[in-house]
Design a protein around this motif. Structure first.
Motif, PDB file in Angstrom:
ATOM      1  N   LEU A 157       0.862  -1.180   0.000  1.00 50.21           N
ATOM      2  CA  LEU A 157       0.000   0.000   0.000  1.00 50.21           C
ATOM      3  C   LEU A 157       0.903   1.237   0.000  1.00 50.21           C
ATOM      4  CD1 LEU A 157      -2.836   1.312   0.285  1.00 50.21           C
ATOM      5  CD2 LEU A 157      -2.490   1.213   2.771  1.00 50.21           C
ATOM      6  N   ILE A 158       0.651   2.135  -0.942  1.00 51.10           N
ATOM      7  CA  ILE A 158       1.446   3.355  -1.059  1.00 51.10           C
ATOM      8  C   ILE A 158       0.582   4.550  -0.663  1.00 51.10           C
ATOM      9  CG2 ILE A 158       2.775   4.845  -2.609  1.00 51.10           C
ATOM     10  CD1 ILE A 158       3.300   2.353  -4.346  1.00 51.10           C
ATOM     11  N   SER A 159       1.023   5.267   0.337  1.00 45.57           N
ATOM     12  CA  SER A 159       0.297   6.458   0.798  1.00 45.57           C
ATOM     13  C   SER A 159       0.845   7.695   0.097  1.00 45.57           C
ATOM     14  CB  SER A 159       0.447   6.624   2.312  1.00 45.57           C
ATOM     15  OG  SER A 159      -0.059   5.501   3.000  1.00 45.57           O
ATOM     16  N   ILE A 160      -0.049   8.441  -0.532  1.00 45.80           N
ATOM     17  CA  ILE A 160       0.343   9.666  -1.243  1.00 45.80           C
ATOM     18  C   ILE A 160      -0.031  10.865  -0.370  1.00 45.80           C
ATOM     19  CG2 ILE A 160       0.094  11.013  -3.366  1.00 45.80           C
ATOM     20  CD1 ILE A 160      -1.114   8.333  -4.553  1.00 45.80           C
ATOM     21  N   ILE A 161       0.970  11.666  -0.039  1.00 41.73           N
ATOM     22  CA  ILE A 161       0.766  12.810   0.851  1.00 41.73           C
ATOM     23  C   ILE A 161       0.562  14.071   0.021  1.00 41.73           C
ATOM     24  CG2 ILE A 161       1.800  14.179   2.713  1.00 41.73           C
ATOM     25  CD1 ILE A 161       1.079  11.193   3.375  1.00 41.73           C
ATOM     26  N   MET A 162      -0.542  14.786   0.276  1.00 44.07           N
ATOM     27  CA  MET A 162      -0.828  16.002  -0.468  1.00 44.07           C
ATOM     28  C   MET A 162      -1.335  17.112   0.461  1.00 44.07           C
ATOM     29  SD  MET A 162      -3.654  16.822  -3.436  1.00 44.07           S
ATOM     30  CE  MET A 162      -2.969  15.830  -4.740  1.00 44.07           C
ATOM     31  N   PRO A 163      -0.499  18.116   0.766  1.00 39.70           N
ATOM     32  CA  PRO A 163      -0.982  19.284   1.511  1.00 39.70           C
ATOM     33  C   PRO A 163      -1.685  20.236   0.549  1.00 39.70           C
ATOM     34  CG  PRO A 163       1.365  19.480   1.109  1.00 39.70           C
ATOM     35  CD  PRO A 163       0.946  18.167   0.519  1.00 39.70           C
ATOM     36  N   VAL A 164      -2.784  20.830   1.004  1.00 37.75           N
ATOM     37  CA  VAL A 164      -3.591  21.717   0.144  1.00 37.75           C
ATOM     38  C   VAL A 164      -3.884  23.012   0.879  1.00 37.75           C
ATOM     39  CG1 VAL A 164      -5.878  21.997  -0.902  1.00 37.75           C
ATOM     40  CG2 VAL A 164      -4.658  19.830  -1.161  1.00 37.75           C
ATOM     41  N   TYR A 165      -3.780  24.128   0.142  1.00 37.79           N
ATOM     42  CA  TYR A 165      -4.196  25.414   0.720  1.00 37.79           C
ATOM     43  C   TYR A 165      -4.665  26.331  -0.408  1.00 37.79           C
ATOM     44  CZ  TYR A 165      -4.178  29.934   3.025  1.00 37.79           C
ATOM     45  OH  TYR A 165      -4.555  31.175   3.515  1.00 37.79           O
ATOM     46  N   ASN A 166      -5.946  26.622  -0.411  1.00 38.76           N
ATOM     47  CA  ASN A 166      -6.550  27.519  -1.402  1.00 38.76           C
ATOM     48  C   ASN A 166      -6.075  27.206  -2.822  1.00 38.76           C
ATOM     49  OD1 ASN A 166      -8.047  28.841   0.536  1.00 38.76           O
ATOM     50  ND2 ASN A 166      -6.627  30.558   0.742  1.00 38.76           N
ATOM     51  N   SER A 167      -6.117  25.960  -3.162  1.00 41.59           N
ATOM     52  CA  SER A 167      -5.625  25.528  -4.466  1.00 41.59           C
ATOM     53  C   SER A 167      -6.583  25.929  -5.577  1.00 41.59           C
ATOM     54  CB  SER A 167      -5.454  24.007  -4.482  1.00 41.59           C
ATOM     55  OG  SER A 167      -4.622  23.596  -3.425  1.00 41.59           O
ATOM     56  N   GLU A 168      -6.003  26.197  -6.765  1.00 40.94           N
ATOM     57  CA  GLU A 168      -6.832  26.447  -7.946  1.00 40.94           C
ATOM     58  C   GLU A 168      -7.616  25.179  -8.247  1.00 40.94           C
ATOM     59  OE1 GLU A 168      -7.523  28.837 -10.146  1.00 40.94           O
ATOM     60  OE2 GLU A 168      -6.344  30.410  -9.189  1.00 40.94           O
ATOM     61  N   PRO A 169      -8.930  25.232  -8.275  1.00 43.16           N
ATOM     62  CA  PRO A 169      -9.736  24.018  -8.471  1.00 43.16           C
ATOM     63  C   PRO A 169      -9.352  23.207  -9.705  1.00 43.16           C
ATOM     64  CG  PRO A 169     -11.139  25.823  -7.793  1.00 43.16           C
ATOM     65  CD  PRO A 169      -9.776  26.408  -8.026  1.00 43.16           C
ATOM     66  N   ILE A 170      -9.068  23.904 -10.810  1.00 42.32           N
ATOM     67  CA  ILE A 170      -8.762  23.192 -12.056  1.00 42.32           C
ATOM     68  C   ILE A 170      -7.506  22.331 -11.922  1.00 42.32           C
ATOM     69  CG2 ILE A 170      -7.491  25.184 -13.009  1.00 42.32           C
ATOM     70  CD1 ILE A 170      -8.478  24.292 -15.789  1.00 42.32           C
ATOM     71  N   PHE A 171      -6.475  22.876 -11.242  1.00 43.63           N
ATOM     72  CA  PHE A 171      -5.227  22.124 -11.093  1.00 43.63           C
ATOM     73  C   PHE A 171      -5.327  21.082  -9.986  1.00 43.63           C
ATOM     74  CE2 PHE A 171      -3.389  26.284 -12.739  1.00 43.63           C
ATOM     75  CZ  PHE A 171      -3.351  25.820 -14.055  1.00 43.63           C
ATOM     76  N   ILE A 214      -4.884  13.665   2.096  1.00 46.17           N
ATOM     77  CA  ILE A 214      -4.892  15.108   1.865  1.00 46.17           C
ATOM     78  C   ILE A 214      -5.096  15.837   3.185  1.00 46.17           C
ATOM     79  CG2 ILE A 214      -6.040  17.021   0.666  1.00 46.17           C
ATOM     80  CD1 ILE A 214      -6.987  14.988  -1.435  1.00 46.17           C
ATOM     81  N   ALA A 215      -4.272  16.864   3.395  1.00 42.76           N
ATOM     82  CA  ALA A 215      -4.472  17.738   4.560  1.00 42.76           C
ATOM     83  C   ALA A 215      -4.769  19.135   4.043  1.00 42.76           C
ATOM     84  CB  ALA A 215      -3.235  17.751   5.444  1.00 42.76           C
ATOM     85  N   ASP A 216      -5.988  19.598   4.269  1.00 45.34           N
ATOM     86  CA  ASP A 216      -6.323  20.974   3.912  1.00 45.34           C
ATOM     87  C   ASP A 216      -5.876  21.888   5.042  1.00 45.34           C
ATOM     88  OD1 ASP A 216      -7.884  23.007   2.222  1.00 45.34           O
ATOM     89  OD2 ASP A 216      -8.691  23.271   4.245  1.00 45.34           O
ATOM     90  N   ASP A 217      -5.024  22.866   4.702  1.00 47.29           N
ATOM     91  CA  ASP A 217      -4.408  23.725   5.711  1.00 47.29           C
ATOM     92  C   ASP A 217      -5.255  24.966   5.976  1.00 47.29           C
ATOM     93  OD1 ASP A 217      -2.451  24.280   7.572  1.00 47.29           O
ATOM     94  OD2 ASP A 217      -1.116  25.260   6.137  1.00 47.29           O
ATOM     95  N   ALA A 218      -6.515  24.723   6.391  1.00 50.65           N
ATOM     96  CA  ALA A 218      -7.460  25.804   6.734  1.00 50.65           C
ATOM     97  C   ALA A 218      -7.704  26.727   5.547  1.00 50.65           C
ATOM     98  CB  ALA A 218      -6.961  26.598   7.945  1.00 50.65           C
ATOM     99  N   SER A 219      -8.040  26.145   4.392  1.00 51.85           N
ATOM    100  CA  SER A 219      -8.322  26.948   3.200  1.00 51.85           C
ATOM    101  C   SER A 219      -9.535  27.835   3.419  1.00 51.85           C
ATOM    102  CB  SER A 219      -8.579  26.042   1.990  1.00 51.85           C
ATOM    103  OG  SER A 219      -7.414  25.379   1.596  1.00 51.85           O
ATOM    104  N   SER A 220      -9.476  29.050   2.896  1.00 55.43           N
ATOM    105  CA  SER A 220     -10.620  29.975   2.956  1.00 55.43           C
ATOM    106  C   SER A 220     -11.406  29.933   1.654  1.00 55.43           C
ATOM    107  CB  SER A 220     -10.124  31.396   3.221  1.00 55.43           C
ATOM    108  OG  SER A 220      -9.196  31.802   2.221  1.00 55.43           O
ATOM    109  N   SER A 221     -10.859  29.277   0.646  1.00 53.99           N
ATOM    110  CA  SER A 221     -11.506  29.190  -0.661  1.00 53.99           C
ATOM    111  C   SER A 221     -12.610  28.124  -0.645  1.00 53.99           C
ATOM    112  CB  SER A 221     -10.475  28.845  -1.734  1.00 53.99           C
ATOM    113  OG  SER A 221     -11.104  28.478  -2.940  1.00 53.99           O
ATOM    114  N   SER A 236       0.115  16.472   9.123  1.00 51.66           N
ATOM    115  CA  SER A 236      -1.285  16.088   9.334  1.00 51.66           C
ATOM    116  C   SER A 236      -1.698  15.018   8.333  1.00 51.66           C
ATOM    117  CB  SER A 236      -2.196  17.313   9.194  1.00 51.66           C
ATOM    118  OG  SER A 236      -1.953  18.236  10.229  1.00 51.66           O
ATOM    119  N   ALA A 237      -1.234  15.178   7.089  1.00 50.08           N
ATOM    120  CA  ALA A 237      -1.540  14.170   6.066  1.00 50.08           C
ATOM    121  C   ALA A 237      -0.842  12.853   6.388  1.00 50.08           C
ATOM    122  CB  ALA A 237      -1.117  14.686   4.692  1.00 50.08           C
TER     123      ALA A 237
END
Length: 657
Positions: A86-100, A120-127, A161-162
């Motif tokens: 099992l491979i865990s993919i770590i992805m931090p996110v913050y107000n990312s452009e939805p398309i990308f 995925i760890a969302d870093d308190a996005s305001s978007s 967190s992720a």
């Protein structure tokens, strides 16, 4: 990287004969086919040169490589894998452009290997748009896990967190706007199955623009420690065993901007060199948009300082005494290795003008440890035959441009008959009797035998093989080379050598080019950064030229010196370096030791039947002895050409051979 058009024309302009021949050829094409014929011929012959598209450089040959080379091996059968980790993919996110963000997550969903989880760890996005995308995908596939942080903690905190969500045996990383190739995780799983000891795996990568057009592929070296200590060349895609990440407690705050570099550096204390696996395939697409480091490393200058801190922390634990300063280019570093008997501040001093950071590091070294040890004695061996002016330039450059004082010069006179040369040898011997020794070699020229003889007359613990047509141009050249030679893990050390017209003569040796070996970046401009900065950073190569090569005398004897039976003139340095590498040492090249090399001015060219016959015999010997090594250079890449010396990628004809 291909030499840019301006360097092509500069080279013609510096050689008048070549330039006029070029004009003559252009005129003859014009007479037959007109101006359109010239344009057509130019496009056909030089289509591989880089062309600019906006702020991005595209390699016209890369599209051809994708179509004809990348798709050659596209068979993926998960059922054939013995292990299916099992491979865990770590992805931090913050107000990312939805398309990308969608494209990044979709690239995970499209993987041919199904045993993964996306943490995925969302870093308190305001978007709201960002959060909407995360909620949508969280429901779409149970392998997608999302944690919503209540406070913004930046990338290290978010990545940790992720990591807390990760249950996999292996962990890899994906930025919120980048993309994985569809076979990325399969290739990692395949590497794990092929290498039971694997603990760190990394791949080649390229960049993508806003329209997902691929460009600037980075075909990397296999594990290259000194390159890694100069820049984070590993970068993407990287996979680590989860148990190692747990040992080092994940990402460390305070190195934001180089947090991935720091993570790998701290992991290295639990990983042996043979446990690091490189997959020579493009498995990661790095998004290049305005404001990203992918587009311009200067966009985030703080990353260089964070990298220095991460690397210095590593050396403080693993190799105390090493001081890290900023390199010649953004996001590159220069470790300063201590030399017995020399003040470390004196080693840093020549580089304080590179940046404010370097001056700050220099000023912050409060004291210099009292070092009562003697600096190692270096024995510089120079063989010569006549060519008084050439020899004089070499000797004077050593005497006048060397700030390392503990050296001796052994000059081997190989049947000189020129009166000026004989007088000069007598003069310098009388003037510098304490440091210069002259011995005679009254036999036909045999570079290997000459140096083997000279080594027996040396007093130093370090040997320097120096051609008589070398002229040193940096005062600290010997300090730069000695600091690496004294490292127990290092074998031969080579310098950066230029032709008289300020183009590269030597910047490390690449095996397999031209059948045996070729010189990296040959004919590139003196100031060119090279393939992904490789002309400006310290790194490992399989071999370096004996035109200017240093090594410990003990290593020289350990491998039996130069082969004076089968390799009297050519390739003896490559053979020496491969023997050294075979013993477990790393060979190293540094751009900080610079000299002109007026190549073969004393011996001449391979231009008569006898020389050609001898040369072909040396080629045959090398191919027979090192056949399994010459075409598998660990410090090159199988996707790069063996026809040219410019780090260009293979064309379709090479791929299909």
């Amino acid at each position: 990287m291909i030499v840019e058009r301006k360097y092509f024309f500069l080279n013609y302009c510096k050689d008048r004969k070549k330039f006029f021949k070029f004009l003559e050829k252009i005129f003859s094409i014009y007479k037959i086919d007109g101006f359109k014929g010239i344009v057509t011929r130019f496009k056909k012959k030089y289509a591989k040169l880089k062309v600019k598209k906006g702020n991005i450089k595209f390699d016209a040959n890369y599209k051809e490589w994708i179509n004809h080379c990348e798709k050659i091996s596209c068979f993926y059968d998960v059922s054939l894998l013995r292990k299916k980790p099992l491979i865990s993919i770590i992805m931090p996110v913050y107000n990312s452009e939805p398309i990308f963000l969608k494209k990044a997550i979709d690239s995970v969903l499209e993987q041919t290997y199904p045993y993964w989880e996306l943490c995925i760890a969302d870093d308190a996005s305001s978007s709201k748009e960002t959060l909407k995308v995360l909620k949508e995908y969280e429901k779409k596939d149970k392998r997608i896990k999302v944690i919503y942080r209540k406070q913004n903690g930046h990338i290290c905190a978010a990545s940790n967190s992720a990591l807390n969500l990760a249950k996999g045996e292996w962990v890899t990383f994906l930025d919120h706007d980048d993309m994985l190739s569809s076979n990325a995780l399969y290739e990692i799983a395949k590497a794990i199955n092929s290498n039971d000891k694997a603990k760190l795996i990394y791949s080649d990568e390229d960049k993508i623009d806003e329209n997902d057009s691929r460009f600037e592929p980075y075909f990397k070296s296999n594990w290259n420690p000194d390159l890694f200590f100069s820049q984070n060349y590993i970068n993407h895609l990287t996979a680590l065993k989860k148990e190692i990440i747990d040992k080092i407690k994940g990402f460390k705050k305070g190195v934001e901007g180089s947090q991935d570099y720091d993570l790998i550096l701290r992991s290295l204390q639990y990983i042996n060199d043979n446990e690091i696996i490189h997959i020579p395939k493009i498995l990661y697409h790095w998004r290049s948009i305005k404001g990203s480091t992918a587009l311009d490393p200067n966009e985030k200058s703080y990353t260089t300082e964070a990298g220095i801190k991460a690397l210095q922390d590593y050396f403080n634990i693993m190799h105390p005494g090493v001081v890290v300063i900023e390199g010649l280019l953004p996001n590159t570093y220069k470790p300063i290795y201590p030399i017995p008997g020399i003040d470390i501040k004196e080693q840093i001093k020549p580089y304080i003008e590179i940046s404010k950071k370097n001056r700050e590091i220099y000023n912050n070294i409060q004291y210099s440890e009292s070092n009562i040890q003697n600096t190692p004695l270096v024995s510089l061996i120079i063989s010569t035959r006549d060519k008084y002016e050439v020899l004089k330039k070499c000797i004077e450059s050593i005497l006048n441009k060397t700030n390392y004082s503990n050296y001796e010069i052994i000059i081997v006179n190989n049947q000189s008959t020129d009166t000026s040369t004989i007088k000069y040898l007598k003069h310098i011997k009388e003037k510098h009797d304490k440091i210069i020794t002259i011995i005679e070699y009254d036999k036909p020229f045999n570079f290997s035998a000459i140096n083997n003889l000279a080594v027996k007359h040396t007093k130093g613990e370090i040997i320097g093989l120096i051609n008589n047509d070398i002229e040193f141009i940096t005062e600290n050249w010997l300090i730069e080379m000695v600091q690496h030679v004294v490292r127990t893990e290092i074998g031969a050390v080579g310098a950066k050598l230029y032709y008289g017209n300020d183009t590269i003569q030597h910047a490390g040796v690449v095996l397999g080019i031209g059948g045996v070996a070729g010189h990296s970046h040959k004919y590139f401009s003196k100031n060119h950064p090279g393939y992904f900065s490789r002309l400006k950073i310290i790194q490992n190569y399989s071999a370096v030229t004996a035109a200017c090569l240093l090594l410990r005398k003990s290593v020289y004897f350990e491998v039996g010196g130069l082969n004076d039976t089968h390799l009297k003139v050519a390739f003896n340095d490559v053979d020496l370096c491969l023997k050294i590498q075979q013993k477990g040492y790393r060979n190293l090249w540094t751009p900080y030791a610079e000299a002109y090399h007026y190549e073969s001015l004393s011996r001449g060219k391979e231009d008569n039947p006898e020389k050609k016959k001898r040369f072909m015999g040396e080629v045959i010997f090398m191919k027979k002895k090192w056949k399994n090594t010459l075409y598998n250079d660990s410090y090159y890449n199988p996707n790069l050409t063996l026809i040219r010396e410019d780090f260009s990628i293979k064309d379709k004809n090479e791929c299909l051979r």
